[in-house]
Design a protein around this motif. Sequence first.
Motif, PDB file in Angstrom:
ATOM      1  N   SER A  95       0.808  -1.222   0.000  1.00  0.00           N
ATOM      2  CA  SER A  95       0.000   0.000   0.000  1.00  0.00           C
ATOM      3  C   SER A  95       0.841   1.272   0.000  1.00  0.00           C
ATOM      4  N   VAL A  96       1.995   1.262   0.640  1.00  0.00           N
ATOM      5  CA  VAL A  96       2.815   2.475   0.708  1.00  0.00           C
ATOM      6  C   VAL A  96       3.395   2.853  -0.665  1.00  0.00           C
ATOM      7  N   PRO A  97       3.948   1.923  -1.455  1.00  0.00           N
ATOM      8  CA  PRO A  97       4.386   2.321  -2.803  1.00  0.00           C
ATOM      9  C   PRO A  97       3.242   2.782  -3.697  1.00  0.00           C
ATOM     10  N   PHE A  98       2.067   2.183  -3.528  1.00  0.00           N
ATOM     11  CA  PHE A  98       0.928   2.631  -4.316  1.00  0.00           C
ATOM     12  C   PHE A  98       0.474   4.027  -3.889  1.00  0.00           C
ATOM     13  N   LEU A  99       0.650   4.371  -2.621  1.00  0.00           N
ATOM     14  CA  LEU A  99       0.362   5.731  -2.184  1.00  0.00           C
ATOM     15  C   LEU A  99       1.298   6.709  -2.877  1.00  0.00           C
ATOM     16  N   LEU A 100       2.567   6.370  -2.947  1.00  0.00           N
ATOM     17  CA  LEU A 100       3.528   7.220  -3.657  1.00  0.00           C
ATOM     18  C   LEU A 100       3.161   7.348  -5.138  1.00  0.00           C
ATOM     19  N   LEU A 101       2.816   6.233  -5.755  1.00  0.00           N
ATOM     20  CA  LEU A 101       2.465   6.237  -7.169  1.00  0.00           C
ATOM     21  C   LEU A 101       1.211   7.074  -7.427  1.00  0.00           C
ATOM     22  N   ALA A 102       0.179   6.866  -6.631  1.00  0.00           N
ATOM     23  CA  ALA A 102      -1.069   7.599  -6.831  1.00  0.00           C
ATOM     24  C   ALA A 102      -0.891   9.091  -6.590  1.00  0.00           C
ATOM     25  N   THR A 103      -0.156   9.446  -5.557  1.00  0.00           N
ATOM     26  CA  THR A 103       0.078  10.863  -5.273  1.00  0.00           C
ATOM     27  C   THR A 103       0.881  11.514  -6.386  1.00  0.00           C
ATOM     28  N   THR A 104       1.888  10.816  -6.874  1.00  0.00           N
ATOM     29  CA  THR A 104       2.702  11.357  -7.960  1.00  0.00           C
ATOM     30  C   THR A 104       1.875  11.528  -9.235  1.00  0.00           C
ATOM     31  N   LEU A 105       1.126  10.504  -9.618  1.00  0.00           N
ATOM     32  CA  LEU A 105       0.325  10.590 -10.847  1.00  0.00           C
ATOM     33  C   LEU A 105      -0.743  11.666 -10.753  1.00  0.00           C
ATOM     34  N   CYS A 106      -1.463  11.725  -9.645  1.00  0.00           N
ATOM     35  CA  CYS A 106      -2.505  12.747  -9.495  1.00  0.00           C
ATOM     36  C   CYS A 106      -1.899  14.138  -9.493  1.00  0.00           C
ATOM     37  N   GLY A 107      -0.767  14.298  -8.837  1.00  0.00           N
ATOM     38  CA  GLY A 107      -0.103  15.599  -8.822  1.00  0.00           C
ATOM     39  C   GLY A 107       0.349  16.033 -10.200  1.00  0.00           C
ATOM     40  N   VAL A 108       0.978  15.133 -10.941  1.00  0.00           N
ATOM     41  CA  VAL A 108       1.470  15.472 -12.286  1.00  0.00           C
ATOM     42  C   VAL A 108       0.306  15.781 -13.225  1.00  0.00           C
ATOM     43  N   ILE A 109      -0.727  14.973 -13.195  1.00  0.00           N
ATOM     44  CA  ILE A 109      -1.877  15.198 -14.075  1.00  0.00           C
ATOM     45  C   ILE A 109      -2.568  16.514 -13.733  1.00  0.00           C
ATOM     46  N   SER A 110      -2.755  16.787 -12.466  1.00  0.00           N
ATOM     47  CA  SER A 110      -3.450  18.024 -12.095  1.00  0.00           C
ATOM     48  C   SER A 110      -2.625  19.254 -12.433  1.00  0.00           C
ATOM     49  N   VAL A 111      -1.320  19.198 -12.228  1.00  0.00           N
ATOM     50  CA  VAL A 111      -0.473  20.350 -12.547  1.00  0.00           C
ATOM     51  C   VAL A 111      -0.480  20.617 -14.049  1.00  0.00           C
ATOM     52  N   PHE A 112      -0.357  19.566 -14.860  1.00  0.00           N
ATOM     53  CA  PHE A 112      -0.360  19.771 -16.305  1.00  0.00           C
ATOM     54  C   PHE A 112      -1.725  20.205 -16.821  1.00  0.00           C
ATOM     55  N   SER A 113      -2.797  19.690 -16.245  1.00  0.00           N
ATOM     56  CA  SER A 113      -4.118  20.099 -16.728  1.00  0.00           C
ATOM     57  C   SER A 113      -4.395  21.554 -16.386  1.00  0.00           C
ATOM     58  N   VAL A 114      -4.019  21.985 -15.200  1.00  0.00           N
ATOM     59  CA  VAL A 114      -4.215  23.389 -14.841  1.00  0.00           C
ATOM     60  C   VAL A 114      -3.324  24.278 -15.702  1.00  0.00           C
ATOM     61  N   THR A 115      -2.105  23.835 -15.974  1.00  0.00           N
ATOM     62  CA  THR A 115      -1.204  24.607 -16.823  1.00  0.00           C
ATOM     63  C   THR A 115      -1.764  24.760 -18.229  1.00  0.00           C
ATOM     64  N   LEU A 116      -2.337  23.705 -18.773  1.00  0.00           N
ATOM     65  CA  LEU A 116      -2.916  23.790 -20.119  1.00  0.00           C
ATOM     66  C   LEU A 116      -4.117  24.713 -20.153  1.00  0.00           C
ATOM     67  N   VAL A 117      -4.933  24.695 -19.117  1.00  0.00           N
ATOM     68  CA  VAL A 117      -6.087  25.586 -19.083  1.00  0.00           C
ATOM     69  C   VAL A 117      -5.629  27.035 -18.999  1.00  0.00           C
ATOM     70  N   VAL A 118      -4.598  27.293 -18.229  1.00  0.00           N
ATOM     71  CA  VAL A 118      -4.080  28.665 -18.125  1.00  0.00           C
ATOM     72  C   VAL A 118      -3.468  29.125 -19.443  1.00  0.00           C
ATOM     73  N   LEU A 119      -2.723  28.237 -20.103  1.00  0.00           N
ATOM     74  CA  LEU A 119      -2.060  28.620 -21.351  1.00  0.00           C
ATOM     75  C   LEU A 119      -3.028  28.789 -22.521  1.00  0.00           C
ATOM     76  N   TYR A 120      -3.953  27.858 -22.673  1.00  0.00           N
ATOM     77  CA  TYR A 120      -4.798  27.852 -23.856  1.00  0.00           C
ATOM     78  C   TYR A 120      -6.223  28.314 -23.581  1.00  0.00           C
ATOM     79  N   GLY A 121      -6.570  28.539 -22.349  1.00  0.00           N
ATOM     80  CA  GLY A 121      -7.913  28.991 -22.022  1.00  0.00           C
ATOM     81  C   GLY A 121      -8.914  27.855 -22.070  1.00  0.00           C
ATOM     82  N   GLN A 122     -10.059  28.112 -21.507  1.00  0.00           N
ATOM     83  CA  GLN A 122     -11.108  27.098 -21.513  1.00  0.00           C
ATOM     84  C   GLN A 122     -11.743  27.046 -22.895  1.00  0.00           C
ATOM     85  N   THR A 123     -12.151  25.839 -23.282  1.00  0.00           N
ATOM     86  CA  THR A 123     -12.729  25.666 -24.613  1.00  0.00           C
ATOM     87  C   THR A 123     -14.162  26.162 -24.663  1.00  0.00           C
ATOM     88  N   ARG A 124     -14.862  26.204 -23.551  1.00  0.00           N
ATOM     89  CA  ARG A 124     -16.254  26.671 -23.524  1.00  0.00           C
ATOM     90  C   ARG A 124     -16.467  27.641 -22.418  1.00  0.00           C
TER      91      ARG A 124
END
Length: 124
Positions: A95-124
């Motif tokens: 469970s501890v390595p999966f906690l590291l994996l899940a936290t890392t993946l969620c953090g990376v995905i959320s940071v990149f998604s927010v960055t893309l929204v800031v750079l390119y704006g919302q589509t709608r």
Amino acid sequence: MTLEHLSGLCILGVVGLQAALFSGLAILKLLGHPPSERGIGRAVRGVYGLAFGLALLASLAFVGSGRPRIVLPLGDWILTAEYDFHFVLQLDSLSVPFLLLATTLCGVISVFSVTLVVLYGQTR
């Protein structure tokens, strides 16, 4: 404080930080004062950076404890005459390595998604 307690507190910190971020953003939205995308991005980066640090510290404390499993009792939820439901958090070597994996993946995905929204704006 033992390594088991440190590991448990770090795990609770990881979960608590993410829940606090979600709750805070949801409450602001419900009150009609949503933060800007840049503000959300800063909050997400900060929370997930701290959550990853806590998850890493928890994994190091778990490995340093030398125990195969750590059980953290978090209280009793249901107590009846026939049935008891005890809420516990169990940490093990899977469970501890999966906690590291899940936290890392969620953090990376959320940071990149927010960055893309800031750079390119919302589509709608």
